[in-house]
Design an enzyme around this catalytic site. Structure first.
Site, PDB file in Angstrom:
ATOM      1  N   HIS A   1       0.938  -0.912   0.105  1.00  0.00           N
ATOM      2  CA  HIS A   1       0.140   0.127   0.469  1.00  0.00           C
ATOM      3  C   HIS A   1       0.555   1.373  -0.657  1.00  0.00           C
ATOM      4  O   HIS A   1       2.238   0.899   0.938  1.00  0.00           O
ATOM      5  CB  HIS A   1      -0.998  -0.308   0.833  1.00  0.00           C
ATOM      6  CG  HIS A   1      -1.853   1.079   1.301  1.00  0.00           C
ATOM      7  ND1 HIS A   1      -2.123   2.394   1.383  1.00  0.00           N
ATOM      8  CD2 HIS A   1      -3.346   0.936   0.650  1.00  0.00           C
ATOM      9  CE1 HIS A   1      -2.815   3.063   0.507  1.00  0.00           C
ATOM     10  NE2 HIS A   1      -3.840   1.826   0.787  1.00  0.00           N
TER      11      HIS A   1
ATOM     12  N   ASP B   1      -8.015  -5.403   0.143  1.00  0.00           N
ATOM     13  CA  ASP B   1      -8.598  -6.527  -0.345  1.00  0.00           C
ATOM     14  C   ASP B   1      -7.699  -7.920  -0.800  1.00  0.00           C
ATOM     15  O   ASP B   1      -8.637  -8.598  -1.930  1.00  0.00           O
ATOM     16  CB  ASP B   1      -7.906  -5.809  -3.068  1.00  0.00           C
ATOM     17  CG  ASP B   1      -8.701  -4.881  -3.125  1.00  0.00           C
ATOM     18  OD1 ASP B   1      -9.611  -4.908  -1.957  1.00  0.00           O
ATOM     19  OD2 ASP B   1      -7.564  -3.558  -3.285  1.00  0.00           O
TER      20      ASP B   1
HETATM   21  N1  CMC Z   1       3.634  -7.777  -4.829  1.00  0.00           N
HETATM   22  C1  CMC Z   1       5.497  -7.625  -5.164  1.00  0.00           C
HETATM   23  N2  CMC Z   1       6.218  -6.437  -5.121  1.00  0.00           N
HETATM   24  C2  CMC Z   1       5.640  -5.507  -4.318  1.00  0.00           C
HETATM   25  C3  CMC Z   1       4.217  -4.943  -4.658  1.00  0.00           C
HETATM   26  C4  CMC Z   1       3.583  -6.287  -4.417  1.00  0.00           C
HETATM   27  N3  CMC Z   1       1.987  -6.485  -4.367  1.00  0.00           N
HETATM   28  N4  CMC Z   1       3.954  -4.173  -4.113  1.00  0.00           N
HETATM   29  C5  CMC Z   1       4.779  -3.248  -4.169  1.00  0.00           C
HETATM   30  N5  CMC Z   1       6.358  -4.308  -4.345  1.00  0.00           N
HETATM   31  C6  CMC Z   1       7.449  -3.530  -4.207  1.00  0.00           C
HETATM   32  C7  CMC Z   1       7.766  -3.036  -5.798  1.00  0.00           C
HETATM   33  O1  CMC Z   1       8.113  -3.605  -7.001  1.00  0.00           O
HETATM   34  C8  CMC Z   1       8.431  -1.550  -5.427  1.00  0.00           C
HETATM   35  O2  CMC Z   1      10.464  -2.890  -5.509  1.00  0.00           O
HETATM   36  P1  CMC Z   1      11.522  -2.286  -5.645  1.00  0.00           P
HETATM   37  O3  CMC Z   1      11.813  -0.919  -4.443  1.00  0.00           O
HETATM   38  O4  CMC Z   1      12.579  -2.904  -5.320  1.00  0.00           O
HETATM   39  O5  CMC Z   1      11.340  -0.932  -6.657  1.00  0.00           O
HETATM   40  C9  CMC Z   1       8.019  -1.772  -3.744  1.00  0.00           C
HETATM   41  O6  CMC Z   1       7.754  -3.174  -3.712  1.00  0.00           O
HETATM   42  C10 CMC Z   1       7.452  -0.098  -3.532  1.00  0.00           C
HETATM   43  O7  CMC Z   1       6.414  -0.380  -4.992  1.00  0.00           O
HETATM   44  P2  CMC Z   1       5.535   0.518  -5.371  1.00  0.00           P
HETATM   45  O8  CMC Z   1       4.937   0.633  -6.428  1.00  0.00           O
HETATM   46  O9  CMC Z   1       6.820   1.540  -5.712  1.00  0.00           O
HETATM   47  O10 CMC Z   1       4.587   1.080  -4.192  1.00  0.00           O
HETATM   48  P3  CMC Z   1       3.268   2.285  -4.240  1.00  0.00           P
HETATM   49  O11 CMC Z   1       3.120   2.970  -3.582  1.00  0.00           O
HETATM   50  O12 CMC Z   1       3.185   2.814  -5.807  1.00  0.00           O
HETATM   51  O13 CMC Z   1       2.521   1.077  -5.420  1.00  0.00           O
HETATM   52  C11 CMC Z   1       0.622   0.386  -4.287  1.00  0.00           C
HETATM   53  C12 CMC Z   1       1.408   0.408  -3.970  1.00  0.00           C
HETATM   54  C13 CMC Z   1      -0.957  -0.731  -3.500  1.00  0.00           C
HETATM   55  C14 CMC Z   1       0.098   0.324  -6.267  1.00  0.00           C
HETATM   56  C15 CMC Z   1       1.517  -1.706  -4.659  1.00  0.00           C
HETATM   57  O14 CMC Z   1       2.000  -1.909  -3.532  1.00  0.00           O
HETATM   58  C16 CMC Z   1       1.048  -2.474  -5.522  1.00  0.00           C
HETATM   59  O15 CMC Z   1       1.185  -2.942  -6.934  1.00  0.00           O
HETATM   60  N6  CMC Z   1       0.109  -3.490  -4.772  1.00  0.00           N
HETATM   61  C17 CMC Z   1      -0.583  -5.168  -5.745  1.00  0.00           C
HETATM   62  C18 CMC Z   1      -1.788  -4.254  -5.887  1.00  0.00           C
HETATM   63  C19 CMC Z   1      -3.135  -3.890  -5.017  1.00  0.00           C
HETATM   64  O16 CMC Z   1      -3.020  -4.443  -4.196  1.00  0.00           O
HETATM   65  N7  CMC Z   1      -3.775  -2.778  -4.816  1.00  0.00           N
HETATM   66  C20 CMC Z   1      -4.271  -2.051  -4.005  1.00  0.00           C
HETATM   67  C21 CMC Z   1      -4.454  -1.142  -3.030  1.00  0.00           C
HETATM   68  S1  CMC Z   1      -4.909  -1.265  -1.652  1.00  0.00           S
HETATM   69  C22 CMC Z   1      -6.803  -0.591  -2.125  1.00  0.00           C
HETATM   70  C23 CMC Z   1      -6.785   1.061  -2.218  1.00  0.00           C
HETATM   71  O17 CMC Z   1      -6.887   1.601  -1.382  1.00  0.00           O
HETATM   72  O18 CMC Z   1      -6.983   0.903  -3.819  1.00  0.00           O
END
Ligand code: CMC
Length: 425
Positions: free
Chosen positions: A302, A359
């Site tokens: 998140h 989720d």
């Molecule tokens: N599985 C594997 N790796 C992950 C995941 C995951 N679910 N989420 C983040 N990472 C890794 C990402 O690859 C990155 O790694 P590195 O530092 O090596 O580049 C690091 O963790 C930080 O990730 P980010 O994408 O820069 O983080 P963000 O804050 O931009 O994204 C997120 C947050 C929710 C989009 C992401 O964690 C994700 O894609 N999760 C899966 C989708 C999901 O469950 N979304 C629902 C969110 S809760 C409901 C809502 O409020 O929408």
């Protein structure tokens, strides 16, 4: 004050402190004073507003609506009461709650002509596409409520919260080629949605209290979550003075994506895929750790929570309770628990502070209720409606009244010129 040194000059920038001690540097006069803007591409460090609605402490895993902890609301409140709290800023009295409930009932029917719009969608249209189109269309059917003013706002809010549920049910029935079931005024909010989705003209759906309560809890837990992608979208659209229906329709579109609300659908698809492949989850976890594998552990991670999402904890408990009450066993729940356990003892996830989010378990509850996967994100949208409306109201009432309009750093070609088509390579 924060002090910033740029090109030999010092700029003083006010520090803003919120009621929970959150601190921000107010850079609103930076460009005027220095010629510089700030750059923060996905807004990880940017506060876009000062809001009184919802507080999150992502490090500690805290979520509060209008100051009230989500755990207390989950235990003692209902979705409709939480909606009132979010929109009007206080818990309703008995009279206020019954007036609000009566308004929801009064506005539960769609304009009959909206039936024809449903007929225009192909049978396999995604219900989120139908939902956003139909919410926008609702505004066209009630132009009289689109004006400013408290009474108009009340009517718009009640109509939207009530009718989003009817639209959702009708789009589900349409996707199955089944006749629409009209709402029953004697049913409460969530029971009525289940009735419109699952009753038949010849037989009412059996409204087990455990099912109604579980879905109501899901709505309550999704009701607001401060400046996430869809709420920020609603605020931006509202800042242009677009009406509530148009702003909420934009929110639905933003919510649809798998990185946001669409994650609940993606989680179930992931669990089913793992189940069918016979993998115990470990292969998938390894793939999710590879940057360009195109796989992520959906329902994990998140932007704000760097700790267990408090909503996930509540939903996980409800999931166990519901399956026990229905005497159901779901192999996908076992896979989800195994995935969680494996991820939480894997340094890839712990170092990045990736925990289950809202989720991760909600889909298993919805599956147990009988809600199809492509309706999961629609359920999220129904739940989030009060949050969008509360944020719209803050924009409506803001004294500032400026349109939201970020800037950019241009990095394209310079000094380019038009070349007649015949001379282009
Ligand atoms: N599985 C594997 N790796 C992950 C995941 C995951 N679910 N989420 C983040 N990472 C890794 C990402 O690859 C990155 O790694 P590195 O530092 O090596 O580049 C690091 O963790 C930080 O990730 P980010 O994408 O820069 O983080 P963000 O804050 O931009 O994204 C997120 C947050 C929710 C989009 C992401 O964690 C994700 O894609 N999760 C899966 C989708 C999901 O469950 N979304 C629902 C969110 S809760 C409901 C809502 O409020 O929408």
């Amino acid at each position: 004050m924060a002090r910033l040194e740029l090109d030999g000059k010092t700029y003083e920038l006010p520090v803003v402190v919120g009621s929970e001690g959150e601190r921000a540097i107010d850079i609103s006069s930076l460009r005027k004073d220095s010629g510089y803007i700030t750059l923060d591409e996905s807004y990880g460090n940017t506060g876009s507003c000062i809001s009184n609605i919802t507080f999150i402490d992502g490090e500690k895993g805290i979520l509060r609506y209008r100051g009230i902890p989500i755990e207390e609301l989950a235990e003692k409140s209902s979705f409709v009461e939480a909606a009132y709290l979010l929109i009007w800023g206080k818990l309703p009295t008995t009279e206020e709650l019954s007036t609000f409930s009566a308004l929801l009932t009064k506005h539960e029917m769609l304009h009959e002509d909206m039936r024809f719009h449903f007929e225009g969608f192909p049978p396999n249209a995604h219900p989120m596409a139908i939902l956003s189109s139909m919410i926008n269309a609702t505004g066209c059917f009630y132009p009289q409520v689109l004006g400013d003013g408290h009474e108009q706002f009340l009517m718009q809010a009640a109509r939207l919260i009530s009718q989003v549920r009817t639209i959702a049910a009708f789009s589900y029935r349409k996707s199955l080629g089944l006749p629409n079931i009209y709402p029953k005024p004697t049913y409460k909010y969530t029971a009525n949605l289940l009735h419109m989705m699952f009753s038949e003209p010849y037989q009412d759906f059996e409204l087990l209290p455990e099912i109604v309560q579980a879905l109501d809890l899901i709505f309550l837990l999704h009701a607001d979550h401060e400046q996430n992608c869809s709420t920020a979208t609603v605020r931006i659209v509202a800042s242009s003075k677009a009406n509530l229906f148009a702003s909420a329709a934009a929110g639905v579109c933003a919510l649809w994506g798998p990185l946001h609300g669409g994650a609940n659908q993606a989680v179930l698809e992931m669990l089913e895929q793992i189940h069918q492949s016979g993998d115990n989850g470990s292969k998938f976890i390894e793939q999710a750790k590879v940057k360009n594998s195109g796989k992520r552990l959906m329902g994990f991670g998140h932007r704000v929570y760097k700790n267990y999402d408090p909503r996930a904890r509540i939903i996980k408990k409800k999931c166990d309770q519901l399956l026990a009450a229905l005497s159901k066993k779901d192999p996908l729940l076992d896979i989800a628990k195994r995935l969680e356990e494996a991820a939480l003892s894997d340094s890839y996830f712990t170092e990045r502070k990736l925990y289950p989010n809202v989720d991760f378990y909600s889909g298993i509850i919805m599956r147990a209720i009988g809600i199809p996967i492509n309706m999961f994100t629609v359920m999220f949208a129904i739940g989030r409606m009060p949050g969008w409306i509360a944020n719209f109201k803050e924009i409506l009432e803001s004294l500032d009244g400026h349109i939201s309009r970020p800037r950019q750093i241009y990095n394209g070609p310079q000094d380019n010129h038009y070349i007649p088509i015949g001379k282009r390579k």
